[in-house]
Design an enzyme around this catalytic site. Structure first.
Site, short mmCIF file in Angstrom:
data_model
loop_
_atom_site.label_atom_id
_atom_site.label_comp_id
_atom_site.label_asym_id
_atom_site.label_seq_id
_atom_site.Cartn_x
_atom_site.Cartn_y
_atom_site.Cartn_z
N LYS A 148 -37.26 17.05 21.38
CA LYS A 148 -37.78 17.23 20.02
C LYS A 148 -36.68 17.67 19.07
O LYS A 148 -36.68 17.33 17.89
CB LYS A 148 -38.92 18.26 20.02
CG LYS A 148 -39.61 18.42 18.67
CD LYS A 148 -40.94 19.13 18.81
CE LYS A 148 -40.74 20.61 19.00
NZ LYS A 148 -40.38 21.29 17.75
N HIS A 180 -51.99 21.96 30.61
CA HIS A 180 -51.58 20.99 29.61
C HIS A 180 -52.43 21.18 28.36
O HIS A 180 -53.63 20.96 28.40
CB HIS A 180 -51.77 19.57 30.15
CG HIS A 180 -50.99 18.55 29.38
ND1 HIS A 180 -51.33 18.19 28.11
CD2 HIS A 180 -49.88 17.84 29.69
CE1 HIS A 180 -50.47 17.28 27.67
NE2 HIS A 180 -49.58 17.06 28.61
#
Length: 881
Positions: free
Chosen positions: A545, A138
């Site tokens: 997005k 991450h």
């Protein structure tokens, strides 16, 4: 919090008091008093006391440089300790029923076997479940591994304290240990000095297995077996593995130049080394346990009638594992030792066959109780983790593969592959895939980027299939994207069939996914290669997005439906790989609900799901938490397979089509078409500053000079969660729902929310995001950081947030958000007074940082404190990206 959370409140208070004592010891009473004063003012401010808010802001902006870091650290660590207390509460003996739901597998078995599902069908499905959880690094994972280990030790202490039989002396020792751990945490730097390397990230993933999942997997399977046996009278197979684990750490090179073939080789060796080391520990323990002499004829013959036949076999395995570890150590250090493979654990059967022989002998000789102890646990770990621990996926951008062939075809005088149309590409690829002569000349010297792609393919060819998972092609859109990878694997000597998986990420690619797979399955050569199995990855992050959460969710749902239909028609088994993030804006949310909201027929006993950074820790960081998470996944996939949701009604589909169309229009109208949006985004959030933090190995942007479209989905989400507007997780949704209400469809929406799991999950996720959003804080960021000529955009965004909240409350017929999930609501309320001061301080620090020049750079105190506020807000929101 209310009395129903008394034990949780007690632990939060106790840990907070110890933290306060630690601060007092090292910084004095006056510092602690200031922290307490600001905390109380934050609480009063939350109740609407404007004077308290102003006083808090005065104190924060007046903090001297030397107090910035300890102040940020104080609130940051309190939030981390609150998180720990919550995590522990869900596995505590004192957990309230509203927090700790009954075991999901137990509940599901009861419903299924109460006449709804045939017992044989249920058992067959359970035995063949194939749930693959893919651990990924991450880029904005905040917590350092050293702190995570200390947090785990604190949880152990909290668990020990629940023992009512403890003496006063024992309680004092536990309290002393807690004080030591919290003092260690206070004096440990929370922020990494350097970015982690891909190998560091892979080691972090392995530590999660060693410290938690290694213990949780056999515990979960023992629990599952007991539940099934109680309900059906049947035992589960000894090698059952409903859940397995893969990884992208060290294999995901999409946009990460630091993941090279050399790095991937080291990670593969480290994965195997970790497995050998853990199995060695188990075998050493088993040598101590299996001291008996009685054995069946097979084992007697194998050991030449040894008086300790079980130990005879185990000692041999122990030595092989030690030699394997030595061999892998040498490889990790850069050597390439010559070895006799027969002296090592080289393939899974080298370990499995001897252990199964011991198990059978114990069973045959009436020692089933012993057989079903540690030996069974080891066999089940082997079935789950194998000798490679994690199956490593490889991921690369489709364009990188095309560039290899473009450079090669130019060298061969055939033209430029990148300039050919799809028909020409497919004709060339299929011709070469069927051709036995090599395509790549031995004397060809490719460019560095092309050589790196080919070296990765050669690496795949050298390793056994069980060490590897799928080859994922990001930004895939055409059949040639898949065929190109297959040709590169063929040309580099790969003889085992690797799963090559297109990842459909954008709205247009999702809409075209079924057509792409149809075209692929119409190719005879490709059908033969797949052997009746097809895996497709659905991208949640980039599609959200690109189009906003509501339109992306509907595109993902429709793509799955269409892919299921295509594969069913072709007689091919489809596995859907869900690229979910931890946050709502990246497809995150409760996994159980998410799986049950998938289209009927899309799960069918098989699923792959990414688990990212901070979510790995929240779901699997403690053994008992991991057991809960494994049970949730297993029950959800079993239920989605055998009791799938009904097909959505046509009027629901029509409504969702309108909502999706309106939401993407509203979302893009801001993100793409509002000329001031990029400037506002970069001023109102710490997006620019985030790129400077040493958080993950992968760059935050695909291109250094790009705008929003080049920004990766994770920092895009992370930046908006810092200023508490949470924009990517709701923008476009409220406008579309409001339009539906204005068309008179409120009743229809309520029917959908009540009866359609897909839609109800979307609404509950919106509720959670709306509850976390803080428009007043976002306005404060704007006031302090954004040019006044851009304030109109902030006002528009906050109005849209308010609109969304109102329409969701109307739809759910509620007065408050998350009325049906009081635990989540209370959790948000608990954190807010501790996150708010960090937000206000962050705003001040951002303002100072942005005023710096080469002559007057921001002090080290300011820079470190800013990083700590970012870490603290992330901890409080339990949401990085």
């Amino acid at each position: 919090m209310t009395d129903m959370y008394a034990s949780l409140r007690s632990n939060v208070s106790m840990l907070g008091q110890i933290l306060g004592d630690t601060m007092r010891t090292h910084l004095g009473d006056s510092f602690l008093e200031k922290v307490e004063q600001i905390r109380k003012l934050a609480k009063d401010s939350r109740r609407g006391d404007e004077a308290a808010r102003e006083q808090m802001l005065e104190l924060l902006t007046a903090l001297p440089d030397e107090e910035l870091v300890p102040f940020a650290k104080a609130f940051n660590q309190f939030l981390n300790l609150a998180n720990l207390s919550e995590q522990f509460h869900t596995i505590s003996r004192n957990c309230d029923e509203l927090v700790c739901v009954p075991d999901p597998v137990e509940q599901l078995l009861g419903r299924m076997l109460n006449g709804r599902v045939d017992q044989t069908k249920m058992l067959d499905c359970l035995k063949t479940l194939d749930i693959d959880l893919v651990l990924t690094a991450h880029p904005t994972e905040i917590s350092r591994r050293t702190l995570i280990q200390k947090y785990a030790a604190i949880v152990d202490c909290l668990a020990e304290q629940e023992n009512n039989q403890l003496s006063d002396r024992e309680r004092q020792q536990i309290n002393l240990r807690l004080r030591q751990l919290i003092a260690q945490i206070w004096h440990t730097n929370e922020i990494r000095r350097e970015r982690p390397t891909p190998v560091d990230e892979a080691r972090w993933g392995l530590s999660t297995i060693e410290e938690s999942l290694w213990h949780a997997v056999p515990d979960f399977l023992r629990q599952l077996n007991d539940q099934v046996q109680e309900r059906t009278g049947q035992q589960l197979p000894i090698d059952i593995a409903p859940v397995r684990f893969s990884s992208w750490m060290g294999g995901d090179r999409d946009g990460n130049p630091f993941v090279t073939a050399k790095v991937t080789q080291e990670v593969l060796d480290r994965n195997r080394h970790a497995a050998a080391r853990l199995f060695l520990k188990d075998i050493v323990l088993l040598v101590g346990e299996l001291s008996m002499e009685e054995a069946n004829d097979e084992l007697k013959a194998y050991t030449n009638n040894s008086c300790e036949p079980y130990r005879f076999v185990l000692r041999s395995l122990r030595q092989k594992l030690r030699d394997t570890i030595d061999y892998l150590n040498a490889r990790i250090e850069g050597h390439n030792p010559e070895v006799d493979k027969s002296t090592l654990i080289w393939q899974e059967s080298d370990l499995k066959a001897p252990l199964e022989m011991l198990y059978k002998s114990l069973y045959d000789c009436g020692m089933r109780l012993i057989a079903n102890g540690l030996l069974l646990d080891i066999l089940r770990r082997l079935a789950c983790f194998g000798i490679h621990m994690l199956r490593l996926d490889i991921r690369q951008d489709a364009g990188r593969h095309c560039d290899v062939l473009a450079e090669l075809t130019r060298y061969l005088g055939m033209g430029d592959f990148n300039h050919w149309d799809e028909t020409e590409k497919q004709a060339f690829l299929l011709r070469e895939l069927s051709n036995r002569r090599p395509l790549i000349p031995s004397n060809w010297q490719p460019s560095a980027d092309v050589a790196e792609v080919l070296n990765t393919c050669r690496l795949i060819a050298k390793h056994p299939a069980k060490a590897l998972g799928s080859y994922v092609i990001s930004m895939a859109s055409k059949p040639s994207d898949v065929l190109t990878v297959l040709l590169l694997l063929k040309e580099t000597g790969c003889t085992h069939p690797m799963r090559v998986v297109p990842l459909f990420e954008t709205l247009s690619d999702l809409n075209n996914a079924a057509a792409c797979i149809t075209d692929l399955l119409d190719i005879d050569w490709y059908r033969g290669y797949t052997k009746g199995m097809q895996e497709v990855m659905i991208g949640y992050s980039d599609s959200a997005k690109d189009a906003g959460v509501m339109a992306a969710a509907w595109a993902q749902y429709r793509a799955q439906e269409q892919l299921v239909a295509v594969c069913n028609q072709a007689g091919v088994k489809l596995t859907l790989f869900h690229g979910r993030g931890g946050s709502i804006g990246r497809g995150g949310g409760p996994a159980h609900k998410a799986i049950l909201s998938q289209p009927p027929g899309s799960v069918d006993g098989r699923i792959r799901v990414t688990e990212q950074g901070e979510m790995i820790r929240f779901k699997f960081g403690l053994p008992k938490l991991a057991v809960q998470s494994l049970a949730l996944y297993t029950s959800a996939v079993l239920e989605a397979t055998l009791l799938p949701p009904p097909e959505p009604k046509q009027e629901w589909r029509n409504c969702m089509e309108r909502i999706a169309e309106e939401s993407v229009s509203a979302y893009r109208g801001i993100v793409r078409e509002e000329p001031d949006f990029v400037a506002y985004f970069r001023a109102a959030t710490p997006e620019v500053e985030l790129g400077k933090l040493p958080l993950g190995s992968r760059p935050a942007k695909r291109r250094v000079d790009g705008g929003i479209e080049s920004l990766r989905a994770i920092p895009w989400i992370f930046a908006w969660s810092q200023n508490r507007l949470m924009l990517p997780a709701w923008l476009g949704a409220g406008e579309a729902l409001q339009a539906a209400c204005q068309r008179g469809e409120i009743g229809l929406l309520q029917d959908m929310e009540r009866e359609w799991p897909f839609f109800s999950t979307r609404i509950s996720m919106l509720e959670m995001v709306y509850a976390k959003a803080e428009p007043n804080l976002a306005r404060y960021y704007e006031t302090c950081l954004v040019s006044t000529n851009l304030h109109h955009l902030g006002e528009t965004l906050r109005q849209r947030l308010d609109l969304g909240i109102k329409v969701v409350l109307e739809l759910t017929k509620s007065d408050t958000l998350m009325a049906h999930t009081p635990w989540n609501r209370e959790s948000v309320k608990l954190r807010n007074p501790y996150i708010d001061p960090l937000n206000f301080l962050q705003t001040e620090l951002l303002a100072r940082t942005r005023k710096e020049t080469s002559e007057t750079p921001a002090s080290e105190h300011v820079q470190l404190a800013l990083m700590l506020t970012i870490a603290g807000v992330a901890a409080g929101m339990r949401n990085t990206g």
